[in-house]
Enzyme design. Structure first.
Site, PDB file in Angstrom:
ATOM      1  N   TYR A  62      -0.045  -3.606   5.829  1.00  0.00           N
ATOM      2  CA  TYR A  62       0.483  -2.485   5.043  1.00  0.00           C
ATOM      3  C   TYR A  62       0.873  -2.939   3.635  1.00  0.00           C
ATOM      4  CZ  TYR A  62       2.705   1.974   4.060  1.00  0.00           C
ATOM      5  OH  TYR A  62       3.022   3.187   3.496  1.00  0.00           O
ATOM      6  N   LYS A 111      -4.244   2.754   1.106  1.00  0.00           N
ATOM      7  CA  LYS A 111      -4.988   1.605   0.564  1.00  0.00           C
ATOM      8  C   LYS A 111      -5.916   1.916  -0.610  1.00  0.00           C
ATOM      9  CE  LYS A 111      -3.608  -1.645   3.242  1.00  0.00           C
ATOM     10  NZ  LYS A 111      -2.345  -1.932   2.592  1.00  0.00           N
ATOM     11  N   TYR A 139       6.299   8.044   9.050  1.00  0.00           N
ATOM     12  CA  TYR A 139       4.997   8.426   9.604  1.00  0.00           C
ATOM     13  C   TYR A 139       5.266   8.909  11.021  1.00  0.00           C
ATOM     14  CZ  TYR A 139       2.420   5.742   5.990  1.00  0.00           C
ATOM     15  OH  TYR A 139       1.886   5.260   4.816  1.00  0.00           O
ATOM     16  N   PRO A 182      -6.269   8.317   3.836  1.00  0.00           N
ATOM     17  CA  PRO A 182      -5.036   7.928   3.140  1.00  0.00           C
ATOM     18  C   PRO A 182      -3.928   7.365   4.033  1.00  0.00           C
ATOM     19  CG  PRO A 182      -5.264  10.333   3.207  1.00  0.00           C
ATOM     20  CD  PRO A 182      -6.527   9.773   3.753  1.00  0.00           C
ATOM     21  N   HIS A 184      10.423  -0.234  -1.644  1.00  0.00           N
ATOM     22  CA  HIS A 184      10.702   0.013  -0.223  1.00  0.00           C
ATOM     23  C   HIS A 184      10.430  -1.252   0.578  1.00  0.00           C
ATOM     24  CE1 HIS A 184      10.246   4.689  -0.185  1.00  0.00           C
ATOM     25  NE2 HIS A 184      10.971   4.250  -1.172  1.00  0.00           N
TER      26      HIS A 184
HETATM   27  P1  RFL Z   1     -10.658   8.369  -9.172  1.00  0.00           P
HETATM   28  O1  RFL Z   1      -9.159   8.373  -9.241  1.00  0.00           O
HETATM   29  O2  RFL Z   1     -11.331   9.409  -8.365  1.00  0.00           O
HETATM   30  O3  RFL Z   1     -11.172   8.417 -10.664  1.00  0.00           O
HETATM   31  C1  RFL Z   1     -12.541   8.622 -10.971  1.00  0.00           C
HETATM   32  C2  RFL Z   1     -12.605   9.271 -12.335  1.00  0.00           C
HETATM   33  O4  RFL Z   1     -13.979   9.404 -12.724  1.00  0.00           O
HETATM   34  C3  RFL Z   1     -14.160  10.673 -13.324  1.00  0.00           C
HETATM   35  N1  RFL Z   1     -15.596  11.031 -13.276  1.00  0.00           N
HETATM   36  C4  RFL Z   1     -16.415  10.902 -14.332  1.00  0.00           C
HETATM   37  N2  RFL Z   1     -16.202  10.500 -15.596  1.00  0.00           N
HETATM   38  C5  RFL Z   1     -17.265  10.495 -16.457  1.00  0.00           C
HETATM   39  N3  RFL Z   1     -18.515  10.901 -16.100  1.00  0.00           N
HETATM   40  C6  RFL Z   1     -18.773  11.331 -14.832  1.00  0.00           C
HETATM   41  N4  RFL Z   1     -20.001  11.725 -14.505  1.00  0.00           N
HETATM   42  C7  RFL Z   1     -17.693  11.339 -13.890  1.00  0.00           C
HETATM   43  N5  RFL Z   1     -17.590  11.688 -12.582  1.00  0.00           N
HETATM   44  C8  RFL Z   1     -16.309  11.491 -12.223  1.00  0.00           C
HETATM   45  C9  RFL Z   1     -13.249  11.592 -12.530  1.00  0.00           C
HETATM   46  O5  RFL Z   1     -12.923  12.774 -13.248  1.00  0.00           O
HETATM   47  C10 RFL Z   1     -12.039  10.692 -12.318  1.00  0.00           C
HETATM   48  O6  RFL Z   1     -11.083  10.818 -13.362  1.00  0.00           O
HETATM   49  O7  RFL Z   1     -11.195   6.969  -8.631  1.00  0.00           O
HETATM   50  P2  RFL Z   1     -10.601   5.471  -8.766  1.00  0.00           P
HETATM   51  O8  RFL Z   1     -10.242   5.176 -10.189  1.00  0.00           O
HETATM   52  O9  RFL Z   1     -11.548   4.622  -8.031  1.00  0.00           O
HETATM   53  O10 RFL Z   1      -9.194   5.531  -7.982  1.00  0.00           O
HETATM   54  C11 RFL Z   1      -9.145   5.696  -6.587  1.00  0.00           C
HETATM   55  C12 RFL Z   1      -7.858   6.440  -6.182  1.00  0.00           C
HETATM   56  O11 RFL Z   1      -7.761   7.628  -6.953  1.00  0.00           O
HETATM   57  C13 RFL Z   1      -7.828   6.779  -4.675  1.00  0.00           C
HETATM   58  O12 RFL Z   1      -8.348   5.713  -3.928  1.00  0.00           O
HETATM   59  C14 RFL Z   1      -6.394   7.057  -4.190  1.00  0.00           C
HETATM   60  O13 RFL Z   1      -5.882   8.244  -4.768  1.00  0.00           O
HETATM   61  C15 RFL Z   1      -6.352   7.183  -2.658  1.00  0.00           C
HETATM   62  N6  RFL Z   1      -5.020   7.529  -2.135  1.00  0.00           N
HETATM   63  C16 RFL Z   1      -4.053   6.559  -1.955  1.00  0.00           C
HETATM   64  N7  RFL Z   1      -4.291   5.275  -2.304  1.00  0.00           N
HETATM   65  C17 RFL Z   1      -3.305   4.356  -2.217  1.00  0.00           C
HETATM   66  O14 RFL Z   1      -3.551   3.177  -2.510  1.00  0.00           O
HETATM   67  N8  RFL Z   1      -2.030   4.659  -1.785  1.00  0.00           N
HETATM   68  C18 RFL Z   1      -1.704   5.925  -1.412  1.00  0.00           C
HETATM   69  O15 RFL Z   1      -0.542   6.194  -1.103  1.00  0.00           O
HETATM   70  C19 RFL Z   1      -2.744   6.930  -1.454  1.00  0.00           C
HETATM   71  N9  RFL Z   1      -2.486   8.202  -1.091  1.00  0.00           N
HETATM   72  C20 RFL Z   1      -4.723   8.863  -1.816  1.00  0.00           C
HETATM   73  C21 RFL Z   1      -3.435   9.166  -1.282  1.00  0.00           C
HETATM   74  C22 RFL Z   1      -5.641   9.884  -2.032  1.00  0.00           C
HETATM   75  C23 RFL Z   1      -5.301  11.191  -1.702  1.00  0.00           C
HETATM   76  N10 RFL Z   1      -6.250  12.194  -1.988  1.00  0.00           N
HETATM   77  C24 RFL Z   1      -5.935  13.375  -2.706  1.00  0.00           C
HETATM   78  C25 RFL Z   1      -7.653  11.867  -1.886  1.00  0.00           C
HETATM   79  C26 RFL Z   1      -3.102  10.458  -0.932  1.00  0.00           C
HETATM   80  C27 RFL Z   1      -4.049  11.479  -1.109  1.00  0.00           C
HETATM   81  C28 RFL Z   1      -3.656  12.858  -0.672  1.00  0.00           C
HETATM   82  C1  PHB Z   2       2.101   9.451  -0.770  1.00  0.00           C
HETATM   83  O1  PHB Z   2       3.286   9.270  -1.077  1.00  0.00           O
HETATM   84  O2  PHB Z   2       1.377  10.254  -1.377  1.00  0.00           O
HETATM   85  C2  PHB Z   2       1.515   8.707   0.365  1.00  0.00           C
HETATM   86  C3  PHB Z   2       2.284   7.777   1.050  1.00  0.00           C
HETATM   87  C4  PHB Z   2       1.734   7.086   2.120  1.00  0.00           C
HETATM   88  C5  PHB Z   2       0.431   7.329   2.508  1.00  0.00           C
HETATM   89  C6  PHB Z   2      -0.343   8.252   1.812  1.00  0.00           C
HETATM   90  C7  PHB Z   2       0.196   8.952   0.733  1.00  0.00           C
HETATM   91  O3  PHB Z   2      -0.090   6.661   3.564  1.00  0.00           O
END
Ligand code: RFL
Ligand code: PHB
Length: 400
Positions: free
Chosen positions: A387, A301, A205, A297, A76
Site C-alpha cells: 500500500y 496506485k 475501506y 482505484p 497518514h
Molecule cells: P491522465 O491524468 O489521464 O492525463 C492524460 C492527459 O492527456 C490528455 N490528452 C491529450 N492531450 C493532447 N492530445 C491528445 N490527443 C490527448 N488525449 C488525452 C488528457 O486530457 C489528460 O489531461 O493520465 P496520467 O497523467 O497518466 O495520470 C494518471 C492518473 O490520472 C490516474 O492513474 C489516477 O487518477 C488513478 N487514481 C488514483 N491513483 C492513485 O495513485 N491514487 C489514488 O488515490 C487514485 N484514486 C484514481 C483514483 C482514478 C480515479 N478515476 C476517476 C479514474 C480515484 C478515481 C475515482
Molecule cells: C481518494 O481519496 O480519492 C482515494 C483514496 C483511496 C483510494 C482511491 C481513491 O483507494
C-alpha cells in the site's frame, strides 16, 4: 500550410505524468513541449486520485514542489479495514519502518506542476490536441496537433505518450507490436466530494453486505467518499439523501463511528478496469502512466505508477543526452511492466477482497480472508508494504 517547431521531447498530455516529465527534464536542461487537449481549468479542476505514496511525495520534494504539499497534505500512518460492523486499524508506518502515505488531491499535484511550468515560461499548450504521431521508428518523429491557429507540426527526438487511457499515443504503435492484457469488472464506483469535515483521521475501506464503500478526504473540511455501484448507474437516480443513507449503512460501525454528512459538491461514476500494454515503447515513442496501464482505484496506485514511469523515463532520456548511451532507454519498458504487474496484482487483490459479488459464498470467504489479514502481522506487513509502495530508485536494472 502547417507551422513546424522543434523540441527534444514532445510530451502529449498534461496530466500528472506529462507535467512531471516536463518538470524533471527541465531541471536537467532538456527541452520539451507539452501538448494538452483540454483547457487549463478542466485539467486543474478534474477530481481524481487522493493518495500519494511516499515515493511520489519524495519526488515532489526532489523537483522543488514540496512546499504546498507539506503545508496542506495530510500525512497518514494508518488506515482502517471495516467489516462485520468493526473497524480494524492497519498501522502502515509500524509495518514499514516509518513510511506513510499522503492525502493530497491529484488536482493539487497538477496545479503545483502547472504553476511551476508557467512560472518558468516553458511551452505548455492547452486546447492543443495531438491528432497524429508519426515516424516513431524513423529519423523524424513528429506530433501533429491543432491549436486556434490551425494545424501545427512538432518535430522531436523523443515523444512521450502521457495522454491517458483514451489518448492517441498507444494507437500510434502498430497493433502487431503490442500485447494488451485486460480485465473489466462488473461494478463501478460512485464517488462524491462533500463539504463535510472528515469524521475519521484515516481512510476507511469497508466491505458490507450491500457492497464496498470507502471513506476518504481532501482537507479538514472536505470528505471524499465512494460506493460500489452498477457500471450503468444513472446519477439521476442517486439524489444526495440516497447517497448519504447508503454510505452510512455501508460504513457505520458498531463503535458508533459514521461519516459526517454535508453538502455534496461533485458526483461521478468511474468504471473499474485493469489494463497493461507490453511493451511500453516503440521506436522513439515512450508510453507513461494511464496510456500504458490502468489499475482499479482500490489500491490507490494509478497516479503513483504514472510518477514512477516518468521518473524512470526522465533518467533514461538524461542519460542519452549526457552520454549517448541507450541502456536505460532500452530497459525502460521492462522495468515499467514489472512495476505495473506488481501494482496490478495488489490492486486486483484489494478489489476482489473488498467488493461484493452476488454470490454469498464469496462474501463469507472474503470476510474470512479479511479476518485472517487483520489477525496476522505477516499478512499486515505485506499489505502495508504494497500500500505505501516502494522507492522509485529500488527498481532493478536488468536487460530487456
Ligand atoms: P491522465 O491524468 O489521464 O492525463 C492524460 C492527459 O492527456 C490528455 N490528452 C491529450 N492531450 C493532447 N492530445 C491528445 N490527443 C490527448 N488525449 C488525452 C488528457 O486530457 C489528460 O489531461 O493520465 P496520467 O497523467 O497518466 O495520470 C494518471 C492518473 O490520472 C490516474 O492513474 C489516477 O487518477 C488513478 N487514481 C488514483 N491513483 C492513485 O495513485 N491514487 C489514488 O488515490 C487514485 N484514486 C484514481 C483514483 C482514478 C480515479 N478515476 C476517476 C479514474 C480515484 C478515481 C475515482
Ligand atoms: C481518494 O481519496 O480519492 C482515494 C483514496 C483511496 C483510494 C482511491 C481513491 O483507494
Amino acid at each position: 500550410m502547417s507551422i513546424a517547431q522543434r523540441t527534444q521531447v514532445g510530451i502529449v498530455g498534461a496530466g500528472p505524468a506529462g507535467l512531471m516529465l516536463g518538470r524533471l527534464l527541465s531541471l536537467q536542461g532538456i527541452d520539451s513541449v507539452i501538448l494538452e487537449a483540454r483547457s487549463q481549468s478542466h485539467v486543474i479542476d478534474r477530481v481524481r486520485a487522493g493518495v500519494l505514496e511516499q515515493a511520489t511525495v519524495d519526488l515532489m520534494h526532489q523537483v522543488g514542489l514540496g512546499q504546498r504539499l507539506d503545508l496542506v497534505g495530510l500525512r497518514h500512518e494508518g488506515l482502517y479495514l471495516a467489516f462485520n460492523g468493526r473497524r480494524h486499524r492497519v498501522d502502515l508506518s509500524a509495518a514499514t519502518n516509518g513510511r506513510a502515505i499522503m492525502v493530497y488531491g491529484q488536482h493539487e499535484v497538477v496545479r503545483d506542476l502547472i504553476d511551476a511550468r508557467v512560472a518558468s515560461g516553458l511551452p505548455l499548450h492547452f486546447e492543443a490536441p495531438a491528432v497524429s504521431i508519426s515516424d516513431i521508428t524513423g529519423r523524424h518523429p513528429r506530433v501533429d496537433y491543432d491549436d486556434d491557429s490551425g494545424r501545427r507540426v512538432l518535430n522531436c527526438d523523443f515523444i512521450a505518450g502521457c495522454d491517458g487511457f483514451h489518448g492517441i499515443a498507444r494507437g500510434a504503435i502498430p497493433s502487431s507490436a503490442l500485447q494488451i492484457y485486460e480485465r473489466t469488472y462488473p461494478f463501478a464506483w460512485l464517488g462524491v466530494l462533500a463539504n463535510a469535515p472528515p469524521s475519521s483521521h484515516e481512510l476507511v475501506y469497508s466491505l458490507h453486505e450491500r457492497g464496498f464503500a470507502l471513506f476518504s478526504m481532501r482537507s479538514p473540511t472536505v470528505s471524499r467518499l465512494y460506493l460500489q455501484c452498477d457500471p450503468h448507474t444513472d446519477l439521476a437516480e442517486w439524489p444526495d439523501d440516497r447517497i448519504w443513507s447508503e454510505l452510512t449503512e455501508r460504513l457505520a460501525t458498531d463503535d458508533g463511528w459514521r461519516p459526517t454528512e454535508g453538502e455534496i459538491t461533485q458526483k461521478s461514476v468511474t468504471a473499474m478496469r485493469s489494463f497493461v500494454t507490453e511493451p511500453m515503447h516503440h521506436g522513439r515513442l515512450y508510453l507513461a502512466g494511464d496510456a500504458a496501464h490502468i489499475v482499479p482505484p482500490t489500491g490507490a496506485k494509478g497516479l503513483n505508477l504514472a510518477m514512477a514511469d516518468v521518473h524512470r523515463l526522465s533518467q533514461a532520456i538524461v542519460e542519452f543526452y549526457q552520454s549517448g548511451r541507450t541502456d536505460l532507454l532500452n530497459t525502460y519498458s521492462a522495468r515499467g511492466v514489472r512495476r505495473a504487474w506488481r501494482a496490478q496484482a495488489f490492486s486486483w487483490r484489494m478489489t476482489s477482497l473488498l467488493h461484493r459479488t452476488d454470490n454469498d459464498f464469496d462474501y463469507r470467504r472474503q470476510l474470512a480472508e479479511l479476518e485472517d489479514l487483520v489477525s496476522s502481522p505477516a499478512a499486515i506487513a505485506s499489505f502495508a508494504e504494497n500500500y505505501v509502495g516502494s522507492d522509485f530508485s529500488s527498481e532493478t536494472t536488468f536487460s530487456a
